[in-house]
Structures are given as C-alpha cells and as structure tokens.
Design a protein around this motif. Structure first.
Motif: not given
Length: 384
Positions: A48-53, A15-22, A37-46
C-alpha cells in the motif's frame, strides 16, 4: 523516471509495511515525481501507499493568508489521492517527532520526500533521518533539472547556470506518467481529517486575511496556466515589466506551494502556438532564474545573511556603511508604506492587500529597503 532525480538520505531496514510519501514542498497529485517514485516503489514491492503532510503551527513569518491558501490546496490533494486509492494523512507538530511517530504507528517500510533547499527543511530531514531506521529517499520534483545534478557548486549568475541547465534539458524535460489507481489497498484504518481544527490551532498572524483575487488548488492552477498561455503569453516579452498592465502569469503562488509543476508549465508552453521570443523570455524566468535561486540556497548556507553576499557586494556595502542617508525608515514605517516615495508605497500596499507584488516593482522595492535601512543586516531582516 530518471533516477538522477532521486537521492538516498538513509539506508535502513525494510519490512512489509506501506510506502509513505512525506509531502512538503510539492503539494499536488499530478506531475509529481516524488509521488510517482513512491508509487512505483510500492507497486514493485506490492505494498500500500500513503501520503502524509506535517503541518507546523508556526512556520517562519507565514500568516493566516498563506496557511489558508495552503490548507485549501491540501484539501484538494487529499480528495485527488483518495480517487486513486491513496490515503492522505495530516499530522501536526514538529516533523522530527511526528514523522517518526507516524512511521511507527503505521509500520511504514520506506519513506520518500520532496526536495527543498531551505535550511529549516534540510534540518527537518536530518532529524527525521536520525529518528527512523527505514530507508529514506528524497526526490527533486520542484526543479526541471535536479538541483544537485544541474551543478555541484554555487552559481553566481544566470549566465553561469544557463548553459548547464540547457544542456540537460532534453534529458529532464519529459512528459509525466498519468496518476494510477493504486492496486494495493490501504485497508480500513483511515481516520477522517478534521480540516477546521488545524486552522484554529495555528500560531500565526491572523490580522493578514486571505485574499479573494486568487483561488488555491491544483485545478485552479491548471486553469490559470491555460488562461495565461491562451491570452497572456503572446505579450509577456513585451509587457511583463509594465506595472500598469496585467502582463504577468499569476502562477507564482501556485509554483511556491507546489500546486503546479514548473515542468508541466514548460511542457505546455513548448506546445503552444506562440512566438518563440515570447516562449524564450518566459521560460528564462520559469526555469533558469527560478532554478538559480534553488542553487543559491542549496549551496550557500548563509543565503539569508550578509555573510552570504558575494565579496564585491560585501566590499561595496562595507565601504558605504557610514554614508549619510537622506532617508531612514523603521520596520513599522516600511510595513505601513509610510515612506516619501509613492512608487515604493504603491508596491508595498499591493503586497499587503494582494499578497503578491509585481515582479518588476519587487526589484525596486528591495533595492530601496537596502538604501533606506540603517544597515545591510537590517535591510535583510526587513526584506525577509
């Protein structure tokens, strides 16, 4: 980055939602291939990016000492990510429940996580994968040579994996890209993290208090690394096995919690103006021996049981099960360092008081547990 570090765990809808790095095993902002990798994927798809723990209130035999070190490191991670326009979320509970719920709440489009060979972590990922419908990637950012690529089977000794890793080192021992300020903002729906309540809710042994001799966090890990390279590395090959000399790096807690990358340490050591002999001995421990342990856990489902021992070891132990033992100790006696052996007691007390044991003494400590326990199975339980 080298795509051989990446594995597809699940192919799902996008979908068009953000990329998340768990984030799980590798708790740092810099030198983190999973985050890169997560950021490069998010930038390629334009996107947002987040990190979740996902914080488990109880994990194996972790005590307040381990949780305190980890959470203080994660606080620094959260601050570092925010400087790069990447929000950090802390959720609490079972990953198979909390991660899918997080994905649903924030309409996450792609999930990325870091590699861990332990059964409990692999089971988490399996259950998360079953409860989501988006694409899910895993990135080995803990090992210099990705575990699944270094070998496709269990290696039984350092000499069997050393050639394989050394042959691939030129491909994988590369410099990291610098962290980027993420160009696609998250928005305003970022809740401030309450860092106190997770500590209050932990179901862990609180009698094992945090230690003061070592400080957690990525910045401190870099300082310890730089200090070791400057002042300790030149004598490491000579003094590392002397328990009476401060000849070790003190980097193992930071490596364990992923607050520093082994690849970063290797890169900095390669650049250091130190004898090749000193470098070789340390890099053998940092790379070959450490990555061999990941290989063992990844390919041996019984890594924590007697059944996981090699045949020769099981044969020998079975032959001597009924041998009369001059000393047999209970778990409580081991814990309280109440054996007849002052050297073993000293090693155990170092672990109790500092949370770390000298590497050379650790081998002696483990062998004597096997010798003084009622059975090999009991020894495994006590040692773990």
């Amino acid at each position: 980055m080298d795509n051989r570090r990446i594995r597809l765990l699940k192919h799902g809808i996008r979908n068009n939602g953000p990329v998340a790095y768990w984030m799980s095993r590798d708790q740092r902002v810099r030198d983190n291939w999973a985050l890169i990798f997560a950021q490069s994927l998010a930038i390629e798809l334009r996107l947002p990016l987040c990190v979740v723990f996902c914080l488990m209130p109880q994990f194996l035999n972790a005590t307040l000492r381990q949780y305190d070190f980890m959470l203080k490191g994660l606080y620094e991670v959260a601050s570092g990510l925010m400087e790069n326009n990447i929000p950090f979320f802390l959720v609490r509970g079972l990953p198979e429940k909390e991660i899918p719920q997080f994905i649903k709440t924030y309409n996450i489009s792609t999930l990325v996580t870091d590699f861990d060979p332990l059964k409990i972590k692999r089971e988490w990922k399996k259950r998360v994968s079953e409860n989501i419908n988006i694409t899910f990637f895993e990135v080995d950012t803990h090992n210099i040579v990705p575990c699944w690529f270094a070998s496709n089977k269990q290696e039984y000794a350092a000499f069997t994996i050393r050639t394989k890793i050394n042959r691939l080192m030129k491909d994988f021992l590369t410099e990291f890209p610098q962290p980027l300020k993420h160009p696609f903002p998250w928005g305003n729906n970022i809740q401030k993290i309450d860092w106190k309540s997770p500590m209050d809710e932990l179901l862990c042994d609180r009698s094992i208090k945090p230690v003061s001799w070592i400080k957690p966090g990525e910045r401190e890990a870099y300082r310890v690394m730089e200090n070791f390279i400057k002042k300790g590395l030149n004598l490491y090959h000579i003094k590392r096995n002397d328990p009476n000399f401060d000849g070790q790096s003190s980097l193992s807690p930071y490596l364990h919690f992923g607050q520093i990358s082994a690849q970063r340490i290797a890169l900095e050591i390669e650049k250091a103006d130190i004898s090749n002999e000193a470098k070789k001995v340390f890099l053998e421990e940092l790379i070959i021996r450490r990555e061999l342990s990941d290989n063992y856990c990844f390919y041996n489902e019984n890594y924590d049981r007697f059944e996981g021992f090699p045949l020769w070891a099981k044969k020998t132990l079975n032959e001597h099960r009924k041998d009369k033992r001059p000393y047999v100790y209970s778990l409580k006696e081991f814990e309280e360092a109440k054996t007849h052996d002052p050297l073993w007691n000293a090693a155990q007390l170092e672990m109790v008081k500092k949370g770390k044991m000298h590497g050379y003494m650790r081998m002696y400590w483990a062998k004597k547990i096997l010798e003084w326990s009622p059975s090999p199975e009991e020894a495994i339980y006590i040692a773990i």
